[in-house]
Scaffold this active site. Structure first.
Site, PDB file in Angstrom:
ATOM      1  N   CYS A  85     -18.191  27.451  41.904  1.00 55.08           N
ATOM      2  CA  CYS A  85     -18.571  26.380  42.826  1.00 55.08           C
ATOM      3  C   CYS A  85     -17.427  25.374  42.847  1.00 55.08           C
ATOM      4  O   CYS A  85     -16.335  25.671  42.374  1.00 55.08           O
ATOM      5  CB  CYS A  85     -19.912  25.749  42.455  1.00 55.08           C
ATOM      6  SG  CYS A  85     -19.939  24.839  40.896  1.00 55.08           S
TER       7      CYS A  85
ATOM      8  N   CYS B 109     -17.609  26.659  47.474  1.00 53.03           N
ATOM      9  CA  CYS B 109     -16.195  26.316  47.336  1.00 53.03           C
ATOM     10  C   CYS B 109     -15.389  26.685  48.573  1.00 53.03           C
ATOM     11  O   CYS B 109     -14.189  26.420  48.647  1.00 53.03           O
ATOM     12  CB  CYS B 109     -15.583  26.942  46.085  1.00 53.03           C
ATOM     13  SG  CYS B 109     -15.912  28.692  45.855  1.00 53.03           S
TER      14      CYS B 109
ATOM     15  N   CYS C  29     -12.254  29.459  47.561  1.00 50.33           N
ATOM     16  CA  CYS C  29     -12.692  30.564  46.714  1.00 50.33           C
ATOM     17  C   CYS C  29     -11.706  31.723  46.804  1.00 50.33           C
ATOM     18  O   CYS C  29     -11.247  32.075  47.897  1.00 50.33           O
ATOM     19  CB  CYS C  29     -14.085  31.041  47.126  1.00 50.33           C
ATOM     20  SG  CYS C  29     -15.405  29.916  46.652  1.00 50.33           S
TER      21      CYS C  29
END
Length: 218
Positions: free
Chosen positions: A93, A167, A171
């Site tokens: 996250c 995210c 990510c």
């Protein structure tokens, strides 16, 4: 991981000793897989990562050792030097302070030693969200000893499944991994009452994930 900032230039005597001791412990575990230079490089870069945002400096060598150990385990998997056959799931996250920590807590609780969970954040915070810690404690799961950390290439590459939670474009994506996005409210700034529904939804999804991975829940 961000570029080293060489915070080790200002180490106290106690911190320098603690880092040397950590290097010895890591060498005892990984000397059959990696050379001293690799082990120390992972330890020192892990230290530099945390030193830039640490709240309690006394714990830095311990945090660096824990993170370096995880990274070296991941590298051993990537390079085929570890063959335990246990699935690894990485929860990501933004701050690695709430959602991903709760997910890792539930996964570890239910999977036991039948699978491994790691977590990370695109912009790691300075501590785990106290409301998330309290909400998990209500379920008998202690995540108070966890700490926000980034992800690194070897950690992502070692994971069999990567679960992302907000995210976005930050990510990481590597071929051959299973990716899944969980859309969940960010518990940052919430009180325990508001975190509970997020916690419960994470638990539900973790149990589904374990079933899909063929890992029996304890």
């Amino acid at each position: 991981m961000s570029a080293p900032t060489h915070h080790r230039d200002n180490l106290s005597i106690d911190q320098a000793l603690a880092l040397r001791t950590a290097a010895v412990r890591l060498s005892d575990t990984f000397r059959d897989m990696f050379g001293t230079e690799t082990i120390e490089r992972f330890l020192h870069s892990s230290y530099d990562e945390f030193a830039g945002r640490a709240v309690v400096l006394n714990y830095l060598p311990l945090l660096a050792e824990r993170f370096a150990r995880q990274r070296l385990k991941a590298l051993a998997r990537v390079e085929g030097k570890a063959h335990d056959g246990i699935p690894v799931v990485l929860f990501l996250c933004t701050h690695n302070a709430g959602r991903s920590q709760m997910a890792m807590g539930f996964f570890t609780h239910y999977a036991g030693d039948r699978a491994v969970a790691w977590s990370g954040g695109s912009e790691p915070g300075s501590r785990v969200n106290p409301a998330a810690v309290a909400a998990m404690a209500e379920r008998g799961i202690d995540i108070s000893g966890e700490y926000p950390k980034p992800w690194t290439d070897e950690i992502v590459r070692a994971a069999d499944a990567v679960i992302t939670m907000g995210c976005g474009d930050a990510c990481p994506v590597f071929p051959g991994r299973r990716y899944e996005e969980w859309v969940l409210d960010d518990p940052a700034g919430m009180d325990v009452a508001a975190v509970r529904p997020v916690r419960d939804e994470i638990e539900r999804r973790v149990r589904v994930l374990l079933d899909e991975l063929g890992v029996p829940a304890a």
